[in-house]
Scaffold this motif. Sequence first.
Motif, PDB file in Angstrom:
ATOM      1  N   ALA A   1     -23.830  -6.183  41.103  1.00 47.42           N
ATOM      2  CA  ALA A   1     -24.028  -7.428  40.727  1.00 47.42           C
ATOM      3  C   ALA A   1     -22.749  -8.281  40.311  1.00 47.42           C
ATOM      4  O   ALA A   1     -22.715  -9.049  40.054  1.00 47.42           O
ATOM      5  CB  ALA A   1     -25.234  -7.399  39.954  1.00 47.42           C
TER       6      ALA A   1
ATOM      7  N   LEU B   1     -21.209  -7.424  37.398  1.00 51.25           N
ATOM      8  CA  LEU B   1     -21.196  -7.123  35.774  1.00 51.25           C
ATOM      9  C   LEU B   1     -20.190  -6.423  35.530  1.00 51.25           C
ATOM     10  O   LEU B   1     -19.500  -6.426  34.125  1.00 51.25           O
ATOM     11  CB  LEU B   1     -22.581  -6.945  35.036  1.00 51.25           C
ATOM     12  CG  LEU B   1     -23.693  -7.930  35.083  1.00 51.25           C
ATOM     13  CD1 LEU B   1     -24.453  -8.202  36.628  1.00 51.25           C
ATOM     14  CD2 LEU B   1     -24.589  -7.792  34.109  1.00 51.25           C
TER      15      LEU B   1
ATOM     16  N   ILE C   1     -19.735 -12.623  39.522  1.00 42.16           N
ATOM     17  CA  ILE C   1     -21.166 -12.590  39.344  1.00 42.16           C
ATOM     18  C   ILE C   1     -21.701 -13.708  40.124  1.00 42.16           C
ATOM     19  O   ILE C   1     -22.806 -13.514  40.865  1.00 42.16           O
ATOM     20  CB  ILE C   1     -21.743 -12.497  38.001  1.00 42.16           C
ATOM     21  CG1 ILE C   1     -21.066 -11.404  37.225  1.00 42.16           C
ATOM     22  CG2 ILE C   1     -23.388 -12.298  37.868  1.00 42.16           C
ATOM     23  CD1 ILE C   1     -21.306 -11.271  35.683  1.00 42.16           C
ATOM     24  N   THR C   2     -21.409 -14.899  39.689  1.00 43.68           N
ATOM     25  CA  THR C   2     -22.042 -16.284  40.242  1.00 43.68           C
ATOM     26  C   THR C   2     -21.764 -16.235  41.695  1.00 43.68           C
ATOM     27  O   THR C   2     -22.841 -16.655  42.549  1.00 43.68           O
ATOM     28  CB  THR C   2     -21.446 -17.517  39.572  1.00 43.68           C
ATOM     29  OG1 THR C   2     -21.078 -17.347  38.402  1.00 43.68           O
ATOM     30  CG2 THR C   2     -21.905 -18.738  40.029  1.00 43.68           C
TER      31      THR C   2
ATOM     32  N   SER D   1     -24.314 -13.923  43.323  1.00 38.75           N
ATOM     33  CA  SER D   1     -25.603 -14.126  43.204  1.00 38.75           C
ATOM     34  C   SER D   1     -25.910 -15.359  44.371  1.00 38.75           C
ATOM     35  O   SER D   1     -26.773 -15.302  44.852  1.00 38.75           O
ATOM     36  CB  SER D   1     -25.898 -14.847  41.714  1.00 38.75           C
ATOM     37  OG  SER D   1     -27.114 -15.633  41.815  1.00 38.75           O
ATOM     38  N   ARG D   2     -24.889 -16.143  44.444  1.00 37.57           N
ATOM     39  CA  ARG D   2     -25.250 -17.443  45.490  1.00 37.57           C
ATOM     40  C   ARG D   2     -25.253 -16.681  47.011  1.00 37.57           C
ATOM     41  O   ARG D   2     -25.770 -17.424  47.609  1.00 37.57           O
ATOM     42  CB  ARG D   2     -23.953 -18.360  45.300  1.00 37.57           C
ATOM     43  CG  ARG D   2     -24.220 -19.254  43.812  1.00 37.57           C
ATOM     44  CD  ARG D   2     -23.447 -20.018  43.710  1.00 37.57           C
ATOM     45  NE  ARG D   2     -23.639 -20.910  42.346  1.00 37.57           N
ATOM     46  CZ  ARG D   2     -22.825 -21.754  41.823  1.00 37.57           C
ATOM     47  NH1 ARG D   2     -21.726 -22.195  42.455  1.00 37.57           N
ATOM     48  NH2 ARG D   2     -23.238 -22.492  40.654  1.00 37.57           N
TER      49      ARG D   2
ATOM     50  N   TYR E   1     -30.384  -9.336  40.447  1.00 34.93           N
ATOM     51  CA  TYR E   1     -30.321  -8.036  39.652  1.00 34.93           C
ATOM     52  C   TYR E   1     -31.270  -8.168  38.419  1.00 34.93           C
ATOM     53  O   TYR E   1     -31.155  -9.185  37.494  1.00 34.93           O
ATOM     54  CB  TYR E   1     -29.020  -7.741  38.946  1.00 34.93           C
ATOM     55  CG  TYR E   1     -28.900  -6.464  38.029  1.00 34.93           C
ATOM     56  CD1 TYR E   1     -29.694  -5.597  38.274  1.00 34.93           C
ATOM     57  CD2 TYR E   1     -28.172  -6.787  36.986  1.00 34.93           C
ATOM     58  CE1 TYR E   1     -29.696  -4.275  37.609  1.00 34.93           C
ATOM     59  CE2 TYR E   1     -28.079  -5.725  36.144  1.00 34.93           C
ATOM     60  CZ  TYR E   1     -28.680  -4.500  36.310  1.00 34.93           C
ATOM     61  OH  TYR E   1     -28.728  -3.233  35.386  1.00 34.93           O
ATOM     62  N   ALA E   2     -32.365  -7.470  38.245  1.00 31.45           N
ATOM     63  CA  ALA E   2     -33.249  -7.460  37.245  1.00 31.45           C
ATOM     64  C   ALA E   2     -32.789  -6.425  36.032  1.00 31.45           C
ATOM     65  O   ALA E   2     -32.563  -5.202  36.534  1.00 31.45           O
ATOM     66  CB  ALA E   2     -34.674  -6.947  37.541  1.00 31.45           C
ATOM     67  N   PHE E   3     -32.409  -6.858  34.979  1.00 29.09           N
ATOM     68  CA  PHE E   3     -31.831  -5.974  34.129  1.00 29.09           C
ATOM     69  C   PHE E   3     -32.751  -4.876  33.338  1.00 29.09           C
ATOM     70  O   PHE E   3     -33.678  -5.275  33.435  1.00 29.09           O
ATOM     71  CB  PHE E   3     -31.297  -6.510  32.529  1.00 29.09           C
ATOM     72  CG  PHE E   3     -30.103  -7.499  33.134  1.00 29.09           C
ATOM     73  CD1 PHE E   3     -29.804  -8.177  34.379  1.00 29.09           C
ATOM     74  CD2 PHE E   3     -29.208  -7.898  31.806  1.00 29.09           C
ATOM     75  CE1 PHE E   3     -28.514  -9.075  34.309  1.00 29.09           C
ATOM     76  CE2 PHE E   3     -28.195  -8.787  31.888  1.00 29.09           C
ATOM     77  CZ  PHE E   3     -27.623  -9.287  33.127  1.00 29.09           C
TER      78      PHE E   3
ATOM     79  N   ALA F   1     -33.683 -19.708  37.845  1.00 30.72           N
ATOM     80  CA  ALA F   1     -33.691 -18.523  38.696  1.00 30.72           C
ATOM     81  C   ALA F   1     -33.901 -19.084  40.190  1.00 30.72           C
ATOM     82  O   ALA F   1     -33.229 -18.663  41.025  1.00 30.72           O
ATOM     83  CB  ALA F   1     -34.811 -17.699  38.332  1.00 30.72           C
TER      84      ALA F   1
ATOM     85  N   VAL G   1     -36.101 -12.604  39.170  1.00 26.86           N
ATOM     86  CA  VAL G   1     -35.438 -12.086  40.396  1.00 26.86           C
ATOM     87  C   VAL G   1     -36.113 -12.330  41.620  1.00 26.86           C
ATOM     88  O   VAL G   1     -35.805 -12.737  42.558  1.00 26.86           O
ATOM     89  CB  VAL G   1     -35.044 -10.665  40.087  1.00 26.86           C
ATOM     90  CG1 VAL G   1     -34.493 -10.085  41.439  1.00 26.86           C
ATOM     91  CG2 VAL G   1     -34.070 -10.297  39.125  1.00 26.86           C
TER      92      VAL G   1
END
Lengths: 306, 244
Positions: B49, B51, B71-72, B75-76, B81-83, B101, B147
């Motif tokens: 992800a 991080l 990260i951004t 994501s795009r 990612y669900a922590f 989200a 997510v």
Amino acid sequence: MNNITQKFLEIVSDYKGSFDGVAYNIREDGGCAGRQSTEHIKIESKPDGPGLVITIDPHTKGETVYIPACVTKSNINDLVYNDFYVGEGADVVIVAGCGVHADGDAEARHNGIHRFFLGKGSHVLYKEKHVGTGSGKGLRRIDPVTDMVLEEDAVMEMDTIQIRGVDRTTRSTTGVLKARAKLIIHERLMTDGEERALTDFNVVMEGEDSKVDLISRSVARGSSYQEYHSKITGNNRCTGHSECDAILVGNGKVNASPELYAGHLDAELIHEAAIGKIAGEQILKLKTLGLTQEEAEEKIIQGFLR
Amino acid sequence: MLKLESIAWRPQDGEEILKGINLTVAEGRLTVITGPNGGGKTSLAKIIAGLQTPTAGKIWLDGQEITDLDITQRSRMGIGYAFQQPVRFKGLTVRSLLEIAAGGDLCNGEICQLLGQVGLCTQDYIDREVNASLSGGEIKRIEIATVLAKKNARLLIFDEPEAGIDLWSFTGLIDAFEQLKAGRNCSLLIISHQERILEIADEIVVIADGKVRTQGSREEVLPALLENEKTGRCPLHKEVACNE
Ligand SMILES: Nc1ncnc2c1ncn2[C@@H]1O[C@H](COP(=O)(O)OP(=O)(O)OP(=O)(O)O)[C@@H](O)[C@H]1O
Ligand SMILES: [Mg+2]
């Protein structure tokens, strides 16, 4: 009233072109730009100096009174004393926003001293929003004083917001609570650039089973500075809670000094305080949702000051 | 669609945690990563992800190398990612977090659907702050919902989604994963120790001591995993790790 006042009213008093059927007084640059009383809420000028006496009849229910004050140019130093007498068992909303606009090199200042006398069993929601605008070099200054006396079983909820634009502010709030009276204060404050904000709360719980809940959330950005003092005194069986959270962004600085004084064995007083930058993991989480660093900070601050 | 090549990671002043991980997650597949505590699963998820930055190795998504993307950007491109340990926010409401989200405003019906998938009643939660007042299970479910809300999902990673979630809601969650797999052309990577999640896997990967110990289809890997569990032997090929 002038355009600037009109704009301020929209921001601080949910004004939509007129105050229909409600009690109000619009203060503009030290003068009166409109006033109306209602059957149960009387607004009168003080005989002995600048300011108003607002009298709310006992058992008045569901009414809102607007007391906005606007300073729309530099070189004005407005000082006003407003006294609110809230009758027994009344349940009302009081909206007292303030806007200051500096267009020149001189200061634009509003200094409002509000005193509240809440009768037995009355309930007041007091909303206060402060803004500063204008590109003049003169400082925009708002120095509100709010003094409250709550008789038995009275409840006061104070909701105070100041977000950007006010260069200097000293906010002083005091309260005295009789038996079973309850005071809830929500403060939200944001400073930026070179702004400075001083907040001072002083609440004394005299009566048995009185209660105070003081929640302050602030954000200090740019090179701004905030000072926060609070003192909660419990002189009887009572509960006091204060919670002060501050977020630092950039070179913002915050000095918080909370104080508790228990003058009675059954006074239960709690203070919680936290100052720090935005938690790194909060930013990481919002980035995984597609936000940039700046967008994430903005959302976190927006939510925090909601 | 996701390809990891020789991923290594060593935290600052620490020992090497990930030791050359090679892994491919195929399009539209559900891959479950399992393995002993401390084996490096979460570290790997964070690296995917963005991080954490790997000390060596390369990552590709849909044929594009993303090793240097932040990260951004990831994501795009569709990585969610669900922590394992959800983050709490003073002030942000469940509604606003879900809207962030989803990348825009959501109507009540959409929020209701998202929260329903994780077994929460919208009325009770929509205006709640995502703060310390939420229970462990509640915040975990909201984390999962953030997510599920992702619009452009290509690869969704869930880190121990079962943790803290009661049995009743868990059944609903399994349904949600199966629906995701069937309905959208995205891949799922679920880190889990839960048999019921292993049972819906297409692929199972066992990671222990920073390495891939086993990788294969559920049919190939699951029977041995469960056998080890029954006999009380070191679970999940840890036998190998333990004997080392
Ligand atoms: N930032 C860090 N600095 C130092 N050590 C770390 C760091 N992050 C993780 N570790 C260590 O790396 C190892 C792997 O951690 P990781 O969280 O990836 O394990 P995991 O497989 O997800 O375990 P679990 O099943 O308990 O969630 C652990 O020993 C952990 O202590
Ligand atoms: Mg983990």
